[in-house]
Design an enzyme around this catalytic site. Structure first.
Site, mmCIF file in Angstrom:
data_model
loop_
_atom_site.group_PDB
_atom_site.id
_atom_site.type_symbol
_atom_site.label_atom_id
_atom_site.label_comp_id
_atom_site.label_asym_id
_atom_site.label_seq_id
_atom_site.Cartn_x
_atom_site.Cartn_y
_atom_site.Cartn_z
ATOM 1 N N SER A 239 -3.524 -3.060 -0.641
ATOM 2 C CA SER A 239 -2.418 -3.807 -0.054
ATOM 3 C C SER A 239 -2.822 -5.257 0.164
ATOM 4 O O SER A 239 -3.895 -5.530 0.718
ATOM 5 C CB SER A 239 -2.055 -3.155 1.285
ATOM 6 O OG SER A 239 -1.118 -3.951 1.963
ATOM 7 N N GLY A 240 -1.945 -6.191 -0.237
ATOM 8 C CA GLY A 240 -2.264 -7.610 -0.132
ATOM 9 C C GLY A 240 -2.495 -8.085 1.291
ATOM 10 O O GLY A 240 -3.421 -8.849 1.552
ATOM 11 N N GLY B 283 0.815 -1.211 0.000
ATOM 12 C CA GLY B 283 0.000 0.000 0.000
ATOM 13 C C GLY B 283 0.849 1.261 0.000
ATOM 14 O O GLY B 283 0.585 2.210 -0.736
ATOM 15 N N THR B 284 1.889 1.267 0.820
ATOM 16 C CA THR B 284 2.707 2.478 0.959
ATOM 17 C C THR B 284 3.316 2.886 -0.384
ATOM 18 O O THR B 284 3.283 4.068 -0.763
ATOM 19 C CB THR B 284 3.823 2.247 2.011
ATOM 20 O OG1 THR B 284 3.189 1.920 3.248
ATOM 21 C CG2 THR B 284 4.695 3.469 2.193
ATOM 22 N N ASN C 238 -8.274 3.167 9.069
ATOM 23 C CA ASN C 238 -7.710 1.957 9.665
ATOM 24 C C ASN C 238 -7.928 1.877 11.163
ATOM 25 O O ASN C 238 -7.924 0.801 11.744
ATOM 26 C CB ASN C 238 -6.210 1.839 9.343
ATOM 27 C CG ASN C 238 -5.456 3.110 9.610
ATOM 28 O OD1 ASN C 238 -5.808 4.177 9.102
ATOM 29 N ND2 ASN C 238 -4.415 3.026 10.410
ATOM 30 N N CYS D 107 1.147 0.616 13.412
ATOM 31 C CA CYS D 107 2.400 1.269 13.030
ATOM 32 C C CYS D 107 2.907 2.174 14.153
ATOM 33 O O CYS D 107 4.087 2.426 14.244
ATOM 34 C CB CYS D 107 2.206 2.107 11.777
ATOM 35 S SG CYS D 107 1.250 1.277 10.518
ATOM 36 N N THR E 101 11.970 -6.759 -11.102
ATOM 37 C CA THR E 101 11.389 -8.060 -11.459
ATOM 38 C C THR E 101 10.196 -8.355 -10.549
ATOM 39 O O THR E 101 10.273 -8.153 -9.336
ATOM 40 C CB THR E 101 12.464 -9.162 -11.335
ATOM 41 O OG1 THR E 101 13.546 -8.785 -12.166
ATOM 42 C CG2 THR E 101 11.926 -10.513 -11.752
ATOM 43 N N GLN F 79 -7.860 -0.239 3.417
ATOM 44 C CA GLN F 79 -8.738 -0.896 4.400
ATOM 45 C C GLN F 79 -10.144 -1.134 3.862
ATOM 46 O O GLN F 79 -11.002 -1.649 4.594
ATOM 47 C CB GLN F 79 -8.824 -0.047 5.688
ATOM 48 C CG GLN F 79 -7.517 0.063 6.436
ATOM 49 C CD GLN F 79 -7.101 -1.241 7.122
ATOM 50 O OE1 GLN F 79 -7.853 -2.228 7.208
ATOM 51 N NE2 GLN F 79 -5.875 -1.271 7.639
#
Ligand code: PLP
Length: 381
Positions: free
Chosen positions: A199-200, A73-74, A151, A324, A236, A179
């Site tokens: 974000s995964g 995400g960042t 979040n 965080c 890659t 989120q």
């Protein structure tokens, strides 16, 4: 870590779905090629990234060509914000309750590049004022950047309306949907925003993979130069992570019909029980529209740090505000922006529920937390 732990910290990160582990393992064992290689093993890896691109696009109502895979995400947020300045304008409108991934970058751009940053406030429920937003977007504005779901509180911003306002003013719009993706239906054919970050690891894929939606026709320079991702993101490809993100997107899309209401009812159950058992407790953003699984609870006169420690010892994982900032004891900027005192902000616990939580777990937490709080009050007396 024991399986009997109750994990209620899904906004910090989620458990990787077994289906994603399987997809990653196949990439690590067999489809380990470089997607740019022209031989069979490279082609197999490329096929995995193509499939994942289509799966992520389908979750968003986007087309596969509009998806750029990133490291999370960042990075997606950074590319959207930094890249928007390429238009030459130096003004960015955002909100005071954004994630540090946005706010810290904006602070950097303000100090080093003289970017004017306009931070919109929120009301006591964490809601944005659309009239104020409309007024803030001037001709000089390079970008509007807003999160979809907060979040810490789960409060939803009116992204459809904000996107319409930005489009009417000719201002590019980036949405941090980290989120929100997989938790609410999103159809980018209907919402005229330009860029969207996801974000995964917030949707049961692993950490270190994410995506940026770049609407067809929008120009955005890369942060990392290289030929991958059609020149939009060099390096890659993280094929195992990308394959897992694709599977996670497909699982989330299949679940969207039932999961949000299941999580809402689990959360409501938790909040009802705790508010009844804990005099003086309050839910932050409780009157605003929220994503299903998030509950931000302020406990009167008791520090969250001590409560979380006791919960952890009892096998329950939750957090204070954003993960965080968990290392520090600074009160949450989100809760302060909503008008909480620093002391009330430091007395706030976040429970964030996810796919694997059950009613029985919620009942266990609802019965244990009041006992922990009264024990701590007795110790302090
Ligand atoms: N935006 C929001 C709203 C988040 O909750 C997070 C993670 O906590 C991020 C951005 C950053 O995402 P990532 O950890 O993938 O870099």
């Amino acid at each position: 870590m024991s399986d009997s732990r109750i994990y209620l910290d899904n906004n910090a990160t989620t458990a990787v779905a077994p289906e994603c582990v399987e997809a990653m393992t196949l990439c690590l064992r067999e489809h380990y090629g470089n997607p740019s290689s022209k031989h069979a093993i490279g082609e197999a890896a490329k096929t995995r990234t193509l499939a994942a691109r289509a799966q992520v696009a389908a979750l968003l109502g986007a087309s596969p060509a509009e998806i750029v895979f990133t490291s999370g995400g960042t990075e997606a947020i950074h590319q959207a914000i930094w890249g928007s300045l390429a238009c030459g304008k130096k003004r960015i409108v955002t909100s005071r309750v954004e994630h540090p991934a946005t706010l810290m970058l904006l602070e950097h751009l303000q100090t080093t590049q003289g970017v004017e940053v306009v931070e919109l406030g929120v009301d006591g429920q964490g809601r944005l004022d659309l009239a104020e937003l409309e007024e803030a977007m001037t001709e000089e504005t390079a970008l509007l950047s807003l999160m979809w779901a907060n979040n810490e509180t789960g409060v939803l911003f009116p992204i459809e309306e904000a996107a319409a306002l930005a489009a009417a003013k000719g201002v590019s719009f980036h949405c941090d949907a980290v989120q929100a993706v997989g938790k609410i239906p999103i159809d980018l054919k209907q919402v005229p925003l330009d860029f969207l970050s996801l974000s995964g690891h917030k949707l049961h894929a692993p950490k270190g993979v994410g995506a940026l939606f770049v609407r067809k026709g929008r120009k955005l320079p890369p942060l990392l130069f290289g030929h991958q991702e059609r020149g939009r993101r060099g390096s890659t490809e993280n094929v195992p992570g990308i394959a897992a993100l694709g599977v996670a997107a497909e699982l989330a899309a299949a679940e969207l019909a039932s999961c949000p209401s299941r999580l809402t009812s689990l959360r409501d159950h938790l909040e009802r029980s705790l508010l009844a058992a804990l005099p003086g407790a309050r839910v932050n953003g409780g009157e605003a529209g929220r994503i299903g699984g998030t509950s931000s609870l302020t406990l009167a006169g008791i520090e969250a740090e001590f409560v979380l420690d006791k919960l952890d010892r009892a096998g329950i994982c939750a957090s204070a505000g954003a993960a965080c900032s968990a290392a520090g004891t600074e009160p949450s900027h989100v809760l302060l922006a909503m008008g909480l005192s620093p002391q009330a902000a430091l007395s706030t616990i976040r429970f964030s529920l996810g796919r694997y939580n059950t009613e029985a777990e919620i009942e266990q937490v609802a019965s244990l937390l009041p006992k922990i709080v009264s024990g701590l009050r007795a110790e302090a007396a």
